[in-house]
Design a protein around this motif. Structure first.
Motif, PDB file in Angstrom:
ATOM      1  N   LEU A 289       0.814  -1.131  -0.015  1.00 11.73           N
ATOM      2  CA  LEU A 289      -0.150  -0.020   0.017  1.00 11.73           C
ATOM      3  C   LEU A 289       0.850   1.291  -0.088  1.00 11.73           C
ATOM      4  O   LEU A 289       0.392   2.278  -0.591  1.00 11.73           O
ATOM      5  N   ARG A 290       1.880   1.274   0.701  1.00 14.18           N
ATOM      6  CA  ARG A 290       2.714   2.669   0.882  1.00 14.18           C
ATOM      7  C   ARG A 290       3.788   2.605  -0.128  1.00 14.18           C
ATOM      8  O   ARG A 290       4.106   3.812  -0.595  1.00 14.18           O
ATOM      9  N   LEU A 291       4.268   1.650  -0.787  1.00 18.26           N
ATOM     10  CA  LEU A 291       5.289   1.930  -1.668  1.00 18.26           C
ATOM     11  C   LEU A 291       5.061   1.505  -3.236  1.00 18.26           C
ATOM     12  O   LEU A 291       5.026   1.823  -4.078  1.00 18.26           O
ATOM     13  N   VAL A 292       4.667  -0.036  -3.321  1.00 22.76           N
ATOM     14  CA  VAL A 292       4.294  -0.527  -4.717  1.00 22.76           C
ATOM     15  C   VAL A 292       3.241   0.133  -5.493  1.00 22.76           C
ATOM     16  O   VAL A 292       3.281   0.522  -6.623  1.00 22.76           O
ATOM     17  N   ARG A 293       2.202   0.385  -4.421  1.00 21.13           N
ATOM     18  CA  ARG A 293       0.943   0.627  -5.303  1.00 21.13           C
ATOM     19  C   ARG A 293       1.130   2.495  -5.654  1.00 21.13           C
ATOM     20  O   ARG A 293       0.863   2.566  -6.901  1.00 21.13           O
ATOM     21  N   PRO A 294       1.548   3.052  -4.829  1.00 16.54           N
ATOM     22  CA  PRO A 294       1.769   4.549  -5.427  1.00 16.54           C
ATOM     23  C   PRO A 294       2.806   4.444  -6.668  1.00 16.54           C
ATOM     24  O   PRO A 294       2.582   5.405  -7.569  1.00 16.54           O
ATOM     25  N   TRP A 295       3.792   3.763  -6.587  1.00 19.64           N
ATOM     26  CA  TRP A 295       4.733   3.602  -7.816  1.00 19.64           C
ATOM     27  C   TRP A 295       4.276   3.367  -9.078  1.00 19.64           C
ATOM     28  O   TRP A 295       4.313   3.850 -10.056  1.00 19.64           O
ATOM     29  N   LEU A 296       3.439   2.402  -8.964  1.00 13.05           N
ATOM     30  CA  LEU A 296       2.585   1.932 -10.299  1.00 13.05           C
ATOM     31  C   LEU A 296       1.833   2.882 -10.615  1.00 13.05           C
ATOM     32  O   LEU A 296       1.499   3.295 -11.815  1.00 13.05           O
ATOM     33  N   ALA A 297       0.822   3.656  -9.695  1.00 15.34           N
ATOM     34  CA  ALA A 297      -0.048   4.775  -9.867  1.00 15.34           C
ATOM     35  C   ALA A 297       0.571   5.811 -10.685  1.00 15.34           C
ATOM     36  O   ALA A 297       0.142   6.268 -11.691  1.00 15.34           O
TER      37      ALA A 297
END
Length: 308
Positions: A289-297
């Protein structure tokens, strides 16, 4: 008439002395011949009487010999054997069994030697006693002791020491004769130095004799009295099992509480076992939730702008 010659006295004296000497010799020869005749007569009489006496004595000896052969068996040379045994017996009552063993030993003409009694933590008593019994009663006493309880262990040994006994007896006899000779020499000694030397030799030989006598006494004791080591132990008593009783309210409550506590304990154990996995999963979700998802967004946003 012729006048007589007068013999001088000096000429008559040697003749009288010679005549007296001849007379004494004749009497001595006569006495010797008479003594010889008496001796010959006595010996001849003894010889005459001897055949009859020898015949009677021979007949008596043959009669005694035939009677002894007919009544007594031939003697067999005795052997000297040291007998020892060890018994371990389990009994219900150790003091009672020990008293019975004492009675058996004393009735057989023996005696009780060393005795050791111990008690373990559970209160069980164990006694170890050494018994000395005559060799003739050894087998009977051993059988009686085995029957006092449950026999757990038995060992028996027999050691033949006949040669050793004969050797020690012979050495004792020789040493006694040696001591007697030294004492005779001391009685005949006249010099002080000889007496001192003989006294030292006598002391040494008497010490050797005492040592041999001690060995002889020890062998006689061990061959005439057998040794039995008896160990008595109590039979373990089985604990009485408690009878099952119908459970009451208190018993049910106590049982329920025990079950509840046991359940909580198992839940805690299961939670402790699962907790590391839950923590790992939470970290993975947080990282997503903190790292991977924002980076993908952020990465997907430029692509959308290009398409527009």
């Amino acid at each position: 008439m012729r006048a007589r010659r007068s013999t001088p006295r000096s000429a008559r004296r040697p003749a009288q002395a010679l005549a007296g000497l001849l007379l004494a010799s004749a009497l001595a020869l006569a006495g010797c011949s008479a003594g010889a005749d008496d001796t010959d007569g006595g010996s001849s009489a003894d010889k005459a009487a001897a055949p009859g006496a020898e015949a009677q004595e021979g007949a008596a000896d043959s009669g005694r010999a035939s009677g002894s052969k007919a009544t007594t068996p031939p003697k067999i040379s005795a052997s000297h054997i040291i007998r020892t045994a060890s018994l371990t017996v389990q009994v219900k009552d150790v003091p009672k069994a020990l008293d019975a063993a004492r009675t058996t030993t004393e009735n057989a003409g023996g005696y009780v030697g060393d005795e050791t009694t111990t008690r373990d933590e559970e209160g069980s008593e164990e006694t170890r006693v050494v018994l000395r019994v005559p060799v003739e009663q050894y087998d009977d006493v051993l059988a009686d002791l085995e029957g006092t309880g449950k026999l757990l262990k038995r060992t028996a040994k027999a050691q033949d020491v006949t040669d050793q006994v004969v050797d020690v007896d012979s050495r004792v006899k020789s040493q006694r004769a040696s001591v007697a000779r030294i004492r005779e020499l001391m009685d005949q000694a006249t010099k002080l130095s000889d007496v001192v030397t003989l006294e030292g030799e006598l002391s040494s030989r008497e010490a050797d004799l005492e040592s041999l006598l001690a060995q002889q006494a020890s062998l006689k004791d061990r061959t005439s009295m057998a040794t039995i080591t008896l160990s008595l132990s109590e039979t373990p008593v089985k604990k009485a099992e408690k009878k099952d009783e119908d459970p009451g309210f208190v018993d049910a409550l106590a049982g329920g509480w025990d079950a509840f506590v046991t359940m909580l304990r198992w839940i805690a154990v299961a939670f402790g076992a699962v907790l590391p996995f839950v923590g790992g999963a939470a970290l993975l979700v947080l990282a997503w939730l903190r790292l991977v998802r924002p980076w993908l967004a952020r990465r997907a946003e430029p692509n959308r702008n290009e398409q527009n």
